[in-house]
Scaffold this motif. Structure first.
Motif, PDB file in Angstrom:
ATOM      1  N   ASN A  26     -27.685  12.120  15.962  1.00  0.00           N
ATOM      2  CA  ASN A  26     -26.372  12.290  15.334  1.00  0.00           C
ATOM      3  C   ASN A  26     -25.811  10.903  15.028  1.00  0.00           C
ATOM      4  O   ASN A  26     -26.552   9.910  15.080  1.00  0.00           O
ATOM      5  N   SER A  27     -24.528  10.801  14.735  1.00  0.00           N
ATOM      6  CA  SER A  27     -23.966   9.512  14.329  1.00  0.00           C
ATOM      7  C   SER A  27     -23.843   8.522  15.493  1.00  0.00           C
ATOM      8  O   SER A  27     -23.656   7.323  15.276  1.00  0.00           O
ATOM      9  N   ASN A  28     -23.942   9.020  16.738  1.00  0.00           N
ATOM     10  CA  ASN A  28     -23.766   8.148  17.907  1.00  0.00           C
ATOM     11  C   ASN A  28     -25.062   7.730  18.604  1.00  0.00           C
ATOM     12  O   ASN A  28     -25.116   6.678  19.223  1.00  0.00           O
ATOM     13  N   PHE A  29     -26.079   8.563  18.536  1.00  0.00           N
ATOM     14  CA  PHE A  29     -27.308   8.240  19.270  1.00  0.00           C
ATOM     15  C   PHE A  29     -28.495   9.004  18.686  1.00  0.00           C
ATOM     16  O   PHE A  29     -28.341   9.933  17.886  1.00  0.00           O
ATOM     17  N   ALA A  30     -29.694   8.594  19.129  1.00  0.00           N
ATOM     18  CA  ALA A  30     -30.926   9.333  18.843  1.00  0.00           C
ATOM     19  C   ALA A  30     -31.636   9.546  20.175  1.00  0.00           C
ATOM     20  O   ALA A  30     -31.702   8.634  20.998  1.00  0.00           O
ATOM     21  N   ALA A  31     -32.132  10.758  20.410  1.00  0.00           N
ATOM     22  CA  ALA A  31     -32.870  11.068  21.639  1.00  0.00           C
ATOM     23  C   ALA A  31     -34.265  11.527  21.263  1.00  0.00           C
ATOM     24  O   ALA A  31     -34.433  12.392  20.397  1.00  0.00           O
ATOM     25  N   PHE A  32     -35.264  10.933  21.916  1.00  0.00           N
ATOM     26  CA  PHE A  32     -36.659  11.254  21.655  1.00  0.00           C
ATOM     27  C   PHE A  32     -37.267  11.856  22.925  1.00  0.00           C
ATOM     28  O   PHE A  32     -37.186  11.254  23.997  1.00  0.00           O
TER      29      PHE A  32
ATOM     30  N   MET B  60     -31.377   6.243  22.476  1.00  0.00           N
ATOM     31  CA  MET B  60     -31.064   4.984  21.786  1.00  0.00           C
ATOM     32  C   MET B  60     -29.740   5.136  21.034  1.00  0.00           C
ATOM     33  O   MET B  60     -29.482   6.177  20.441  1.00  0.00           O
ATOM     34  N   SER B  61     -28.904   4.082  21.055  1.00  0.00           N
ATOM     35  CA  SER B  61     -27.672   4.146  20.261  1.00  0.00           C
ATOM     36  C   SER B  61     -27.591   3.021  19.221  1.00  0.00           C
ATOM     37  O   SER B  61     -26.654   2.987  18.427  1.00  0.00           O
ATOM     38  N   ASP B  62     -28.566   2.113  19.243  1.00  0.00           N
ATOM     39  CA  ASP B  62     -28.573   1.002  18.282  1.00  0.00           C
ATOM     40  C   ASP B  62     -29.136   1.499  16.946  1.00  0.00           C
ATOM     41  O   ASP B  62     -30.332   1.781  16.839  1.00  0.00           O
ATOM     42  N   PRO B  63     -28.293   1.618  15.901  1.00  0.00           N
ATOM     43  CA  PRO B  63     -28.765   2.166  14.615  1.00  0.00           C
ATOM     44  C   PRO B  63     -29.754   1.250  13.894  1.00  0.00           C
ATOM     45  O   PRO B  63     -30.438   1.687  12.970  1.00  0.00           O
TER      46      PRO B  63
END
Length: 313
Positions: free
Chosen positions: A256-262, A276-279
């Motif tokens: 989403n706009s705040n984070f990515a989860a793998f 991760m939250s670093d775009p």
């Protein structure tokens, strides 16, 4: 190290109908909560060997809780039941009408443990908490926990509130299994180094079959303190849904706009979740980092494996 050294005897005890077999079936046999209604009462002792993290085998003794069986455990079967125990898990039905009898049997268990396996770790699960009115749960659990800790002396016990209908079951069993992992400190050190190298907010390690959290490291404060067991519960249910469609769950990316989860297969016995939250860090880079770390963590799972760490560069 010989395989026999990695067998850990776990006693699952409590009065008949307290929910022992249901929780065991959800965690280790891929049942969903509503399917446990068809499980019958356990007769005497039901043995099962659960392979966990490859080398670690949990020797689970699910002990039937009918009065006749309970009395036999403390008399004729005493040495056989309580010898070489690593963990005692005692399950209490929070709504039991025979609380005094429950406490008497629990004390008898403690006496037998003290005599036969004095180093065993003890966990008390105050179960079926979903049946308690929500605004009363904290108070009732706190009172029961204080009673159990007092009753357990000179031994120490850790208490958990549990229900098969929410994530509390995963929280309790993750904490129990964590105590049995032989190289857990080394695992955590390497997970911390991995998280720092790839600049992750948080990294979680799940056991592959049960999806219990066995280790984690966070670099940034997270708001939801129950997030681990919630994720375990959600992904386990999703895996079961996949298997019903003859598909197998392998990996997932949520963004989403705040984070990515793998979430991805990590070693032959684990899944990893990286947040991760670093775009500025692309998904492909994170997935490559996960792939590159796999071989190192495979070595760590072998108890007799090399004692080196993933080093910061």
């Amino acid at each position: 190290m010989p395989n026999t050294a990695m067998k850990k005897k776990v006693l699952l005890m409590g009065k008949s109908g307290s929910g022992k077999t249901s929780m065991r079936s959800i965690i280790f046999a891929n049942y969903i909560a509503r399917d446990t209604r068809r499980l019958g009462a356990t007769i005497d002792v039901e043995h099962s060997h659960v392979r966990f993290l490859g080398n670690l085998v949990l020797n689970l003794w699910d002990c039937g809780g009918q009065d006749t069986f309970m009395e036999n455990y403390f008399t004729s079967q005493r040495d056989n039941i309580f010898r070489n125990v690593e963990v005692l898990i005692y399950v209490f039905d929070v709504e039991s009408r025979e609380l005094e009898k429950d406490m008497h049997y629990y004390q008898s268990c403690l006496e037998a443990i003290l005599q036969n396996s004095s180093d065993a770790k003890i966990f008390c699960l105050v179960h079926k908490m979903d049946l308690v009115q929500e605004d009363q749960r904290d108070l009732i659990f706190k009172e029961r926990e204080e009673d159990l800790k007092r009753l357990s002396r000179p031994l120490e016990c850790a208490c958990f509130r549990t229900s098969i209908w929410d994530e509390t079951l995963y929280k309790a069993w993750s904490s129990i299994v964590y105590q049995l992992i032989p190289n857990v400190q080394q695992l955590e050190t390497n997970l911390r180094n991995f998280a720092q190298i790839i600049e992750a907010d948080e990294v979680l390690l799940f056991e592959r079959a049960t999806f219990l959290v066995i280790s984690h490291y966070q670099c940034k404060e997270q708001r939801d303190i129950h997030r681990f067991e919630k994720i375990s519960n959600i992904i386990k249910q999703f895996k079961l849904s996949c298997s019903k469609l003859a598909a197998s769950f392998q990996s997932m990316e949520v963004r989403n706009s705040n984070f990515a989860a793998f979430i991805d297969i990590f070693t032959s016995n684990t899944y990893v979740m990286v947040v991760m939250s670093d775009p500025s860090i692309p998904s492909a880079a994170t997935l490559i980092n996960i792939r590159n770390a796999r071989k190192h963590f495979e070595k760590l799972e072998r108890v007799d494996g090399p004692k080196h760490s993933l080093l910061m560069r």
